[in-house]
Design an enzyme around this catalytic site. Sequence first.
Site, PDB file in Angstrom:
ATOM      1  N   ARG A  53      19.254  25.342  37.962  1.00 49.22           N
ATOM      2  CA  ARG A  53      19.309  23.881  37.938  1.00 49.22           C
ATOM      3  C   ARG A  53      20.356  23.453  38.973  1.00 49.22           C
ATOM      4  O   ARG A  53      21.016  24.301  39.576  1.00 49.22           O
ATOM      5  CB  ARG A  53      19.579  23.304  36.540  1.00 49.22           C
ATOM      6  CG  ARG A  53      20.332  24.144  35.556  1.00 49.22           C
ATOM      7  CD  ARG A  53      21.771  24.393  35.893  1.00 49.22           C
ATOM      8  NE  ARG A  53      22.459  23.161  36.195  1.00 49.22           N
ATOM      9  CZ  ARG A  53      23.515  23.035  36.936  1.00 49.22           C
ATOM     10  NH1 ARG A  53      24.064  24.107  37.515  1.00 49.22           N
ATOM     11  NH2 ARG A  53      24.086  21.881  37.178  1.00 49.22           N
ATOM     12  N   GLY A  54      20.497  22.130  39.134  1.00 48.43           N
ATOM     13  CA  GLY A  54      21.376  21.636  40.193  1.00 48.43           C
ATOM     14  C   GLY A  54      20.548  21.466  41.457  1.00 48.43           C
ATOM     15  O   GLY A  54      19.741  22.343  41.817  1.00 48.43           O
ATOM     16  N   ALA A  55      20.751  20.329  42.131  1.00 44.94           N
ATOM     17  CA  ALA A  55      19.855  19.947  43.227  1.00 44.94           C
ATOM     18  C   ALA A  55      19.706  21.025  44.305  1.00 44.94           C
ATOM     19  O   ALA A  55      18.590  21.374  44.711  1.00 44.94           O
ATOM     20  CB  ALA A  55      20.351  18.642  43.843  1.00 44.94           C
ATOM     21  N   ASP A 247      21.856  14.235  42.860  1.00 42.52           N
ATOM     22  CA  ASP A 247      20.502  14.806  42.932  1.00 42.52           C
ATOM     23  C   ASP A 247      19.632  14.091  43.944  1.00 42.52           C
ATOM     24  O   ASP A 247      18.650  14.657  44.449  1.00 42.52           O
ATOM     25  CB  ASP A 247      19.853  14.773  41.553  1.00 42.52           C
ATOM     26  CG  ASP A 247      20.593  15.721  40.633  1.00 42.52           C
ATOM     27  OD1 ASP A 247      21.636  15.310  40.089  1.00 42.52           O
ATOM     28  OD2 ASP A 247      20.159  16.875  40.508  1.00 42.52           O
ATOM     29  N   ASN A 257      22.904  10.820  39.782  1.00 42.99           N
ATOM     30  CA  ASN A 257      23.534  12.061  39.317  1.00 42.99           C
ATOM     31  C   ASN A 257      23.404  12.116  37.803  1.00 42.99           C
ATOM     32  O   ASN A 257      22.858  11.195  37.175  1.00 42.99           O
ATOM     33  CB  ASN A 257      25.007  12.123  39.766  1.00 42.99           C
ATOM     34  CG  ASN A 257      25.598  13.511  39.575  1.00 42.99           C
ATOM     35  OD1 ASN A 257      24.967  14.513  39.938  1.00 42.99           O
ATOM     36  ND2 ASN A 257      26.780  13.603  38.995  1.00 42.99           N
ATOM     37  N   LYS A 258      23.893  13.183  37.218  1.00 39.97           N
ATOM     38  CA  LYS A 258      23.744  13.417  35.785  1.00 39.97           C
ATOM     39  C   LYS A 258      24.135  12.187  34.970  1.00 39.97           C
ATOM     40  O   LYS A 258      25.112  11.507  35.292  1.00 39.97           O
ATOM     41  CB  LYS A 258      24.607  14.628  35.395  1.00 39.97           C
ATOM     42  CG  LYS A 258      24.519  15.077  33.951  1.00 39.97           C
ATOM     43  CD  LYS A 258      23.116  15.322  33.468  1.00 39.97           C
ATOM     44  CE  LYS A 258      22.371  16.344  34.270  1.00 39.97           C
ATOM     45  NZ  LYS A 258      20.924  16.405  33.926  1.00 39.97           N
TER      46      LYS A 258
END
Length: 367
Positions: A53-55, A247, A257-258
């Site tokens: 995960r994570g862009a 992201d 973002n989150k």
Amino acid sequence: MRVNGKPFRTIWLSPDPLIVQIIDQRHLPHEFIVEDLVTVDDFARAIKEMHVRGAGLIGATAGYAMYAATLAAPEDGSQSYLDQAAKTLLATRPTAKNLAWAIDRQQRAIAHETSLAAKRARALAVASEIADEDAEFCRRIGEHGLSIIQQISEAKGGRPVNVLTHCNAGWLAFVDYGSATAPIYAAQRAGIPVHVWVDETRPWLQGSRLTAWELGQEGVPHTLIPDNTGGHLMQHGMVDLVIVGTDRTTRTGDVANKIGTYLKALAAHDNQVPFYVALPSSTFDWQIRDGVREIPIEERSDTEIKFVSGQAKSGNIETVLIAPESTSGANYGFDVTPARLITGLITERGITPAHEADILALYPENR
Ligand code: MRU
């Protein structure tokens, strides 16, 4: 970066070049499990179910997935096989721009080759390029961001610089170094004392499970805080700056973002705390201008809110229900922080105000 003192990336080719390996992040911090990805479905599942995960890492994984697709494609009808693979991968997660960016880069490169053998060779080269570039761009983000921490450190007479971060925009969210964490790791290497406030980041707990773990592995002093704590800390002068990842960022500087990032930006603005967003150029969406209206926001299952997994005293990993079973939840994965709340964007080309003209001055090829 290091795991038990040994250098690791988040994704790599095994000595047998047909096999891509990842760290399955669902098991951290309790277990360090390496997973083999072979088929396009393996890659799609790994992205959708957040083994990776994570862009940045989503983009690098998609790059290798397209290479895997060339290996499985039949001699006859390889183009429709590759198109279907791209479609499957694109459907995994909607918010991170890096996913579509990496797939598009692969598709354009592969299209130049006529034989399937040449497509395979090209896709492997491009997948490796995407991964290496991601690591290198994050390293450069670290160099640029270091100057911000250095200035604050000097103004504080060398006392530790307190950085607040949300979610995990660390090396686990990229191939190496991270975006938000790169300046922190660079400061640590330069001997500048830093301390990180780590938002736990409900509901998936990327902060407590991943950011706290990777900072610990690198020996960076940090403190885990519940998500609602940042405003209080800022009111009491206990946060010198915020650095988060993103992201997807519009050409005008709006940042997805989150979920919860926006609230941190509001608190930072109210308390005159600098709020920086660190990103490689693969996260810009050059086609859109209004983040709130145009960035697709992922909605995930409410089981992520209602259940929590962790290590029980027995040492076993257990999952427990923390809400009435019949209650339903809303699980938006991301929110958008408008450009007006952002002090600056830290990119691989330098630091820029979150304004279209300034961003395009750094990236004139996207005018
Ligand atoms: O749902 P995730 O864990 O993929 O979300 C990750 C984040 O929101 C990160 O902060 C973001 O990807 C920016 S850093 C790559």
